[in-house]
Enzyme design. Structure first.
Site, PDB file in Angstrom:
ATOM      1  N   GLN A  51       0.801  -1.219   0.000  1.00  0.00           N
ATOM      2  CA  GLN A  51       0.000   0.000   0.000  1.00  0.00           C
ATOM      3  C   GLN A  51       0.840   1.279   0.000  1.00  0.00           C
ATOM      4  O   GLN A  51       0.339   2.340  -0.339  1.00  0.00           O
ATOM      5  CB  GLN A  51      -0.954  -0.022   1.200  1.00  0.00           C
ATOM      6  CG  GLN A  51      -1.974  -1.147   1.076  1.00  0.00           C
ATOM      7  CD  GLN A  51      -2.918  -1.211   2.254  1.00  0.00           C
ATOM      8  OE1 GLN A  51      -2.635  -1.881   3.235  1.00  0.00           O
ATOM      9  NE2 GLN A  51      -4.032  -0.506   2.169  1.00  0.00           N
ATOM     10  N   HIS A  71      -1.715  -4.746 -13.341  1.00  0.00           N
ATOM     11  CA  HIS A  71      -1.172  -4.405 -14.669  1.00  0.00           C
ATOM     12  C   HIS A  71      -2.058  -4.970 -15.769  1.00  0.00           C
ATOM     13  O   HIS A  71      -2.264  -4.344 -16.802  1.00  0.00           O
ATOM     14  CB  HIS A  71       0.261  -4.929 -14.813  1.00  0.00           C
ATOM     15  CG  HIS A  71       1.249  -4.197 -13.931  1.00  0.00           C
ATOM     16  ND1 HIS A  71       2.449  -4.724 -13.538  1.00  0.00           N
ATOM     17  CD2 HIS A  71       1.176  -2.963 -13.357  1.00  0.00           C
ATOM     18  CE1 HIS A  71       3.088  -3.847 -12.760  1.00  0.00           C
ATOM     19  NE2 HIS A  71       2.329  -2.778 -12.639  1.00  0.00           N
ATOM     20  N   ASP A  84       2.468   0.699  -8.305  1.00  0.00           N
ATOM     21  CA  ASP A  84       3.821   0.839  -8.878  1.00  0.00           C
ATOM     22  C   ASP A  84       4.674   1.848  -8.111  1.00  0.00           C
ATOM     23  O   ASP A  84       5.855   1.624  -7.877  1.00  0.00           O
ATOM     24  CB  ASP A  84       3.747   1.276 -10.352  1.00  0.00           C
ATOM     25  CG  ASP A  84       3.278   0.128 -11.245  1.00  0.00           C
ATOM     26  OD1 ASP A  84       2.952  -0.949 -10.711  1.00  0.00           O
ATOM     27  OD2 ASP A  84       3.230   0.319 -12.474  1.00  0.00           O
ATOM     28  N   ARG A 109       4.138  -0.623  12.991  1.00  0.00           N
ATOM     29  CA  ARG A 109       3.821  -1.922  12.384  1.00  0.00           C
ATOM     30  C   ARG A 109       3.843  -1.753  10.869  1.00  0.00           C
ATOM     31  O   ARG A 109       3.144  -0.899  10.318  1.00  0.00           O
ATOM     32  CB  ARG A 109       2.440  -2.394  12.830  1.00  0.00           C
ATOM     33  CG  ARG A 109       1.929  -3.631  12.081  1.00  0.00           C
ATOM     34  CD  ARG A 109       0.562  -4.085  12.593  1.00  0.00           C
ATOM     35  NE  ARG A 109       0.054  -5.203  11.830  1.00  0.00           N
ATOM     36  CZ  ARG A 109      -0.951  -5.121  10.949  1.00  0.00           C
ATOM     37  NH1 ARG A 109      -1.568  -3.974  10.727  1.00  0.00           N
ATOM     38  NH2 ARG A 109      -1.347  -6.187  10.299  1.00  0.00           N
ATOM     39  N   ASN A 198      -1.907 -11.048   7.992  1.00  0.00           N
ATOM     40  CA  ASN A 198      -2.836  -9.946   8.205  1.00  0.00           C
ATOM     41  C   ASN A 198      -4.209 -10.319   7.651  1.00  0.00           C
ATOM     42  O   ASN A 198      -4.342 -10.651   6.465  1.00  0.00           O
ATOM     43  CB  ASN A 198      -2.353  -8.688   7.482  1.00  0.00           C
ATOM     44  CG  ASN A 198      -3.356  -7.548   7.637  1.00  0.00           C
ATOM     45  OD1 ASN A 198      -3.503  -6.997   8.718  1.00  0.00           O
ATOM     46  ND2 ASN A 198      -4.085  -7.221   6.566  1.00  0.00           N
ATOM     47  N   ASN A 342      -7.921  -6.242  13.955  1.00  0.00           N
ATOM     48  CA  ASN A 342      -8.200  -5.029  13.175  1.00  0.00           C
ATOM     49  C   ASN A 342      -9.697  -4.808  13.207  1.00  0.00           C
ATOM     50  O   ASN A 342     -10.480  -5.731  12.933  1.00  0.00           O
ATOM     51  CB  ASN A 342      -7.783  -5.200  11.712  1.00  0.00           C
ATOM     52  CG  ASN A 342      -6.272  -5.312  11.537  1.00  0.00           C
ATOM     53  OD1 ASN A 342      -5.517  -5.155  12.485  1.00  0.00           O
ATOM     54  ND2 ASN A 342      -5.848  -5.587  10.317  1.00  0.00           N
ATOM     55  N   TYR A 344     -12.859  -1.819  12.203  1.00  0.00           N
ATOM     56  CA  TYR A 344     -13.193  -0.534  11.585  1.00  0.00           C
ATOM     57  C   TYR A 344     -14.645  -0.126  11.743  1.00  0.00           C
ATOM     58  O   TYR A 344     -14.946   1.034  11.921  1.00  0.00           O
ATOM     59  CB  TYR A 344     -12.864  -0.581  10.079  1.00  0.00           C
ATOM     60  CG  TYR A 344     -11.385  -0.571   9.808  1.00  0.00           C
ATOM     61  CD1 TYR A 344     -10.706   0.620   9.653  1.00  0.00           C
ATOM     62  CD2 TYR A 344     -10.657  -1.758   9.738  1.00  0.00           C
ATOM     63  CE1 TYR A 344      -9.338   0.658   9.417  1.00  0.00           C
ATOM     64  CE2 TYR A 344      -9.285  -1.743   9.509  1.00  0.00           C
ATOM     65  CZ  TYR A 344      -8.638  -0.533   9.344  1.00  0.00           C
ATOM     66  OH  TYR A 344      -7.282  -0.506   9.136  1.00  0.00           O
TER      67      TYR A 344
END
Ligand code: NOJ
Length: 521
Positions: A51, A71, A84, A109, A198, A342, A344
């Site tokens: 990311q 791609h 990229d 992290r 993850n 995690n 959200y």
């Protein structure tokens, strides 16, 4: 209830501070001025290699399945973007470290890009430049007194391994363990906190069981469970490897990062909705957590029985959910030193046997729960994301009820997305309110939460959404070749929290808004 010695001014009703800044209202029922976390509470910030790093083919890096897929399919993201260059952290990591220092957090992290270190996926060839990149990053973090927390796999599988079926191939367990060994050898002397995987749920469900994430296999109700099964086994093997061969001299800890939406019954007085919410959490979080953290081990009975029964009704000779051997159950049970979570957002849940978009078979159909958003909860960015802070506290309590209060919980990600802007009062409010719910879970409910990592350091490539939504505490100008980073107001607020180990609900109002904001951003 825990000792409340660290609690500043608890009970002080501050009607006058029931706003944060300039019209941003507080969402929860918080009525205190400040709350304080334990002195050794871990505050950190999180990122992931794909990311932020860019440098997709720099210095001998191999392709990850995300490189290859994006791609080939530029239409996958709404802005036709890819990873990229991303935030170019491969070249700008020194600036990242300056930002992390400015945030006053003690932990960072980040994840290793498997194909940057092992371009072919396998351990027969190590890319020296890739390996050196992380060595330098970790050493410089340590010089800045920031403790690295390293994720081995944050979704960017080397393409050659995806070509072999990725996590639907049992052989991946060996490849992952080989990669883990390389990482422990390269960095274990200076990395003492590892997480293996993850969010295996998001990865397997969205990537193998639908086409929402890469590899977009759409193997509904089959590929998602194979992926879950082999990721779990790979995690356990890596944990056992560390424990037997590395822990004795490296003295570190290894955990896993799972994820969960909170499931709020649509009508809490309707037992069907209450059962549906529980079923959802078992099918999504329990599937991964039960084999590792429960006393009994193995998949939860409810999950096992449901998928077995439906598989049989659907004429499968064997269940679509693979089974663990006795030895594997033992290997998995207790295979984590901490529970990374995690979180959200929250959904309203009700029971349903069939929704229009569900395939048969599929994990959605197996779960049989309809998810809706509460229109009264704010929706500041991505479509899937609404703000409901009490869900956070309920989730901690669910984990404690299911797996006991001993296992330390680390929030490895929590944060808010919007569409950009540096005067991000809603993100300040989100952090304050979610942290407050976490504080209540610690002090009122005795949940063993020992750390919190904000997602994320800076705006980044947000998978399916490309660069269209933003989670960063720092803004990144993706139109500039420099990928210029600029602090948002939420960074100032979070920095104060990490420095003082306090949520000070009036901090912003008192210190900044009256004198204007220009001097801080
Ligand atoms: C969790 C994932 O680990 C991370 O990569 C992602 O950006 C956030 N969720 C926000 O969607």
């Amino acid at each position: 209830m825990r000792s409340s010695s660290g609690v500043a001014a608890l009970g002080t009703v501050l009607a006058s501070l029931l706003y944060l800044v300039q019209g941003a209202t507080l969402g929860g029922s918080q009525n205190v001025e400040k709350v304080t976390f334990p002195p050794d509470f871990m505050f950190g910030v999180s990122t992931a290699a794909f990311q932020i790093e860019g440098g997709w083919n720099a210095d001998g890096k191999g392709e990850s399945m995300w490189d290859t897929y994006l791609h080939k399919h530029p239409e996958y993201t709404p802005d036709r973007s890819n990873g990229d260059v991303a935030a170019d952290s491969y070249h700008k990591y020194k600036e990242d470290i300056e930002m992390i220092k400015e945030l006053n957090v003690q932990y960072y992290r980040f994840s290793l890009s498997w194909p940057r270190i092992l371009p072919h996926g396998t351990d027969n060839y190590i890319n020296k430049a890739g390996a050196a990149y992380y060595r330098t990053l970790i050493e410089e973090l340590k010089m800045a007194n920031i403790t690295p927390v390293v994720t081995l796999f944050h979704w960017d599988l080397p393409t050659p391994l995806m070509d072999l079926g990725g996590w639907s191939n049992r052989k991946m367990v060996d490849y992952f363990v080989d990669y883990a060994r390389v990482a422990f050898d390269l960095y274990g002397d200076i990395v003492k906190i590892w997480t293996t995987m993850n969010e295996p749920h998001q990865h397997c469900y969205n990537g193998y069981g639908t086409n929402y994430f890469v590899p977009a296999l759409e193997s509904y109700g089959v590929g998602d469970y194979l992926c879950a099964h082999y990721m779990l086994l790979a995690h356990a093997e890596a944990y056992r490897l560390y424990n037997s061969e590395y822990k004795p001299h490296q003295q570190g800890n290894v955990g896993i990062t799972l994820d969960a939406f909170w499931g709020e019954p649509k009508n809490s007085l309707n037992p069907d909705d209450v059962e549906a919410a529980e079923r959802y959490t078992q099918m999504h979080l329990g599937l991964y957590a039960h084999p590792i953290f429960s006393k009994e081990g193995d998949y939860p009975d409810l999950v096992r029985q449901r998928i077995d029964r439906l598989s049989s009704l659907q004429n499968f000779t064997r269940s679509r959910l693979p089974s663990f051997t006795k030895e594997e159950i033992l290997k998995l049970r207790g295979s984590a030193d901490f529970f990374g979570i995690n979180h959200y957002t929250t959904f309203l849940m009700s029971s349903s046997s069939m929704e229009k978009t569900w395939k048969v078979p599929s994990m959605d159909h197996d779960t049989g729960v309809k998810l809706e958003q509460n229109p009264n909860w704010s929706k500041p960015g991505a479509d899937w994301f609404t703000v409901y802070p009490p869900g956070f506290r309920k989730l901690f309590n669910w984990i404690k009820r299911e797996y006991g209060e001993k296992i330390p919980i680390i929030v490895t990600e929590n944060g808010m997305c919007d569409f950009g802007g540096r005067e991000d009062y809603r993100r300040i409010d989100y952090h304050n309110q979610y942290l407050y719910q976490m504080w209540l879970a610690i002090y009122e409910d005795d949940c063993n939460v020992i750390g919190y990592f904000a997602w994320t350091l800076m705006d980044d490539f947000e998978w399916t959404d490309g660069y269209t939504v933003k989670f960063g505490l720092y803004e990144v100008d993706f139109n500039s070749p420099e990928r210029t980073r600029t602090k948002k107001l939420s960074a100032v607020n979070y920095s104060n929290i990490a420095r003082t180990k306090q949520i000070d609900f009036g901090y912003f109002k008192r210190n900044f808004t009256e004198n204007g904001l220009n001097n801080i951003i």
